[in-house]
Design a protein around this motif. Structure first.
Motif, PDB file in Angstrom:
ATOM      1  N   LEU A  15      17.796  -2.545   5.372  1.00 28.20           N
ATOM      2  CA  LEU A  15      17.040  -1.383   5.812  1.00 28.20           C
ATOM      3  C   LEU A  15      16.345  -0.760   4.605  1.00 28.20           C
ATOM      4  CD1 LEU A  15      19.392  -1.775   7.923  1.00 28.20           C
ATOM      5  CD2 LEU A  15      19.343   0.706   8.243  1.00 28.20           C
ATOM      6  N   SER A  16      15.150  -0.218   4.833  1.00 30.56           N
ATOM      7  CA  SER A  16      14.419   0.457   3.759  1.00 30.56           C
ATOM      8  C   SER A  16      13.634   1.637   4.305  1.00 30.56           C
ATOM      9  CB  SER A  16      13.440  -0.519   3.083  1.00 30.56           C
ATOM     10  OG  SER A  16      12.534   0.185   2.253  1.00 30.56           O
ATOM     11  N   ARG A  17      13.753   2.767   3.623  1.00 32.46           N
ATOM     12  CA  ARG A  17      12.907   3.915   3.971  1.00 32.46           C
ATOM     13  C   ARG A  17      11.923   4.228   2.844  1.00 32.46           C
ATOM     14  NH1 ARG A  17      14.648   9.582   2.761  1.00 32.46           N
ATOM     15  NH2 ARG A  17      16.096   9.455   1.031  1.00 32.46           N
ATOM     16  N   ILE A  18      11.771   3.283   1.899  1.00 34.24           N
ATOM     17  CA  ILE A  18      10.858   3.496   0.772  1.00 34.24           C
ATOM     18  C   ILE A  18       9.734   2.479   0.754  1.00 34.24           C
ATOM     19  CG2 ILE A  18      12.565   4.638  -0.673  1.00 34.24           C
ATOM     20  CD1 ILE A  18      12.885   1.961  -2.183  1.00 34.24           C
ATOM     21  N   GLY A  19       9.542   1.780   1.863  1.00 38.28           N
ATOM     22  CA  GLY A  19       8.449   0.817   1.914  1.00 38.28           C
ATOM     23  C   GLY A  19       8.841  -0.433   2.665  1.00 38.28           C
ATOM     24  N   GLU A  20       7.867  -1.313   2.789  1.00 36.48           N
ATOM     25  CA  GLU A  20       8.035  -2.529   3.574  1.00 36.48           C
ATOM     26  C   GLU A  20       9.037  -3.484   2.931  1.00 36.48           C
ATOM     27  OE1 GLU A  20       5.176  -6.065   5.449  1.00 36.48           O
ATOM     28  OE2 GLU A  20       4.322  -4.374   4.332  1.00 36.48           O
ATOM     29  N   ILE A  21       9.757  -4.206   3.779  1.00 38.60           N
ATOM     30  CA  ILE A  21      10.705  -5.226   3.339  1.00 38.60           C
ATOM     31  C   ILE A  21       9.996  -6.574   3.332  1.00 38.60           C
ATOM     32  CG2 ILE A  21      12.873  -6.399   3.856  1.00 38.60           C
ATOM     33  CD1 ILE A  21      13.768  -3.837   5.303  1.00 38.60           C
ATOM     34  N   HIS A  22       9.993  -7.232   2.188  1.00 44.25           N
ATOM     35  CA  HIS A  22       9.363  -8.543   2.058  1.00 44.25           C
ATOM     36  C   HIS A  22      10.471  -9.587   1.923  1.00 44.25           C
ATOM     37  CE1 HIS A  22       5.388  -6.665   1.439  1.00 44.25           C
ATOM     38  NE2 HIS A  22       6.044  -5.776   0.696  1.00 44.25           N
ATOM     39  N   GLU A  23      10.850 -10.170   3.036  1.00 44.22           N
ATOM     40  CA  GLU A  23      11.965 -11.111   3.048  1.00 44.22           C
ATOM     41  C   GLU A  23      11.656 -12.335   2.193  1.00 44.22           C
ATOM     42  OE1 GLU A  23      14.180 -13.951   6.302  1.00 44.22           O
ATOM     43  OE2 GLU A  23      13.574 -11.932   6.951  1.00 44.22           O
ATOM     44  N   THR A  24      12.604 -12.733   1.355  1.00 44.98           N
ATOM     45  CA  THR A  24      12.434 -13.885   0.474  1.00 44.98           C
ATOM     46  C   THR A  24      13.397 -15.022   0.783  1.00 44.98           C
ATOM     47  OG1 THR A  24      13.910 -12.860  -1.155  1.00 44.98           O
ATOM     48  CG2 THR A  24      11.542 -12.496  -1.433  1.00 44.98           C
ATOM     49  N   ARG A  25      14.520 -14.715   1.425  1.00 42.89           N
ATOM     50  CA  ARG A  25      15.471 -15.782   1.762  1.00 42.89           C
ATOM     51  C   ARG A  25      16.366 -15.336   2.908  1.00 42.89           C
ATOM     52  NH1 ARG A  25      17.272 -20.416   0.170  1.00 42.89           N
ATOM     53  NH2 ARG A  25      15.910 -20.435  -1.666  1.00 42.89           N
ATOM     54  N   ARG A  26      16.594 -16.277   3.833  1.00 43.81           N
ATOM     55  CA  ARG A  26      17.487 -16.052   4.972  1.00 43.81           C
ATOM     56  C   ARG A  26      18.488 -17.193   4.976  1.00 43.81           C
ATOM     57  NH1 ARG A  26      16.536 -13.490  10.580  1.00 43.81           N
ATOM     58  NH2 ARG A  26      15.210 -12.238   9.224  1.00 43.81           N
ATOM     59  N   GLY A  27      19.719 -16.886   4.620  1.00 43.17           N
ATOM     60  CA  GLY A  27      20.744 -17.913   4.497  1.00 43.17           C
ATOM     61  C   GLY A  27      20.902 -18.370   3.063  1.00 43.17           C
ATOM     62  N   LEU A  28      22.137 -18.659   2.677  1.00 48.61           N
ATOM     63  CA  LEU A  28      22.439 -19.108   1.316  1.00 48.61           C
ATOM     64  C   LEU A  28      22.134 -20.594   1.201  1.00 48.61           C
ATOM     65  CD1 LEU A  28      23.694 -17.970  -1.338  1.00 48.61           C
ATOM     66  CD2 LEU A  28      25.891 -18.846  -0.523  1.00 48.61           C
ATOM     67  N   PRO A  29      21.401 -21.000   0.150  1.00 52.57           N
ATOM     68  CA  PRO A  29      21.083 -22.424   0.015  1.00 52.57           C
ATOM     69  C   PRO A  29      22.315 -23.245  -0.366  1.00 52.57           C
ATOM     70  CG  PRO A  29      20.324 -21.222  -1.911  1.00 52.57           C
ATOM     71  CD  PRO A  29      20.821 -20.193  -0.932  1.00 52.57           C
ATOM     72  N   GLY A  30      22.187 -24.566  -0.184  1.00 50.15           N
ATOM     73  CA  GLY A  30      23.212 -25.465  -0.675  1.00 50.15           C
ATOM     74  C   GLY A  30      24.000 -26.194   0.386  1.00 50.15           C
ATOM     75  N   ASP A  31      23.860 -25.796   1.662  1.00 51.97           N
ATOM     76  CA  ASP A  31      24.585 -26.471   2.734  1.00 51.97           C
ATOM     77  C   ASP A  31      23.785 -26.345   4.018  1.00 51.97           C
ATOM     78  OD1 ASP A  31      26.270 -27.551   4.584  1.00 51.97           O
ATOM     79  OD2 ASP A  31      27.945 -26.183   4.230  1.00 51.97           O
ATOM     80  N   PRO A  32      22.979 -27.345   4.357  1.00 51.32           N
ATOM     81  CA  PRO A  32      22.140 -27.257   5.559  1.00 51.32           C
ATOM     82  C   PRO A  32      22.942 -27.175   6.850  1.00 51.32           C
ATOM     83  CG  PRO A  32      22.059 -29.472   4.616  1.00 51.32           C
ATOM     84  CD  PRO A  32      22.760 -28.602   3.617  1.00 51.32           C
ATOM     85  N   GLU A  33      24.227 -27.515   6.823  1.00 55.25           N
ATOM     86  CA  GLU A  33      25.051 -27.443   8.027  1.00 55.25           C
ATOM     87  C   GLU A  33      25.678 -26.060   8.230  1.00 55.25           C
ATOM     88  OE1 GLU A  33      27.922 -30.572   7.985  1.00 55.25           O
ATOM     89  OE2 GLU A  33      26.417 -32.160   8.001  1.00 55.25           O
TER      90      GLU A  33
END
Length: 257
Positions: free
Chosen positions: A68-86
């Motif tokens: 959550l942010s009340r100081i400006g737009e959120i620019h998502e850079t990653r969803r999910g931790l890398p290293g295990d596609p399963e």
């Protein structure tokens, strides 16, 4: 800038508590964990009505993280931790917000130990270690905040001997946490309160909160650029005393401009 982490233990069931706290504390950025809501059931509108931009990574009945942010737009850079596609569990979300890179995480519990859940926790910690190694040296403030499900030292747990066999207090888990700190991260709450007994979680049973029989498992880790701006770090115990509340309390840091 005030950045908080809060395990809400069910965002829809605890929504009145969350909204009350957001109104009261007015944090600039918030990392939420344990949403326990699928993607299409997240309560987006009431949060946006308070003036917050929001992104979330939901999962039915379990896990789930949001920013959550009340100081400006959120620019998502990653969803999910890398290293295990399963690994399809919703436990990691990362975004650039107001000149700060913020990651919110919900690390696996790992109980019972030993067993496959504990093994998964250690693998997840290793993946986190590898990912944070690439974040720590960035020439920008970085905060990785959330429920790490680890009490790093005896000072972080009420009656440590009762927890020796628990996955949150296992030697391998504590070692994994300190391996991350050794990359150059600062545990903000412990840095500001080096010798204090300070907790972020209290079980619902046996008046644990009233007796202050708690654990410190919610952490905000700052890279060196962010750590140089650190001026305060506290636990907001107020919501833990409210009705129908989470068993966690929000934890926040304040960074200078």
């Amino acid at each position: 800038m005030r950045i908080a982490t809060y395990n809400v233990n069910g965002v829809n069931g605890r929504l009145p508590v969350l909204l009350r706290w957001l109104n009261l504390a007015e944090p600039d950025i918030v990392c939420l964990q344990e949403l326990k809501a699928p993607q299409d059931k997240f309560p987006e509108k009431p949060i946006r009505d308070l003036g917050y931009d929001v992104v979330w990574h939901g999962q039915s009945r379990w896990n789930g993280v949001a920013l959550l942010s009340r100081i400006g737009e959120i620019h998502e850079t990653r969803r999910g931790l890398p290293g295990d596609p399963e690994d399809v569990q919703s436990r990691y979300l990362e975004a650039a917000i107001g000149g700060v890179l913020v990651a919110g995480l919900y690390l696996p519990n790992g109980n019972p130990r030993p067993g496959p859940k504990f093994d998964f926790k250690l693998r997840w910690f290793e993946r986190l270690h590898q990912h944070m190694a690439g974040l720590v040296a960035l020439d920008a403030p970085v905060i990785v905040a959330g429920d790490y499900n680890v009490m790093p030292t005896d000072l972080d747990v009420y009656v440590p001997d009762r927890w020796r066999d628990d996955a949150l207090f296992a030697p391998e888990v504590k070692q994994a946490y300190f391996r991350i700190l050794d990359q150059g991260w600062t545990d903000a709450l412990r840095h500001m309160h080096p010798d204090e007994t300070i907790y972020t979680f209290w079980k619902y049973l046996r008046f644990a909160f009233e007796r202050n029989a708690g654990l410190r498992i919610d952490h905000l880790l700052l890279n060196p650029v962010a750590a140089r701006r650190l001026i305060a770090a506290e636990v907001d115990r107020r919501p833990r005393g409210w009705e129908k509340t989470s068993d966690h309390a929000p934890v926040w840091v304040e960074l200078s401009d």
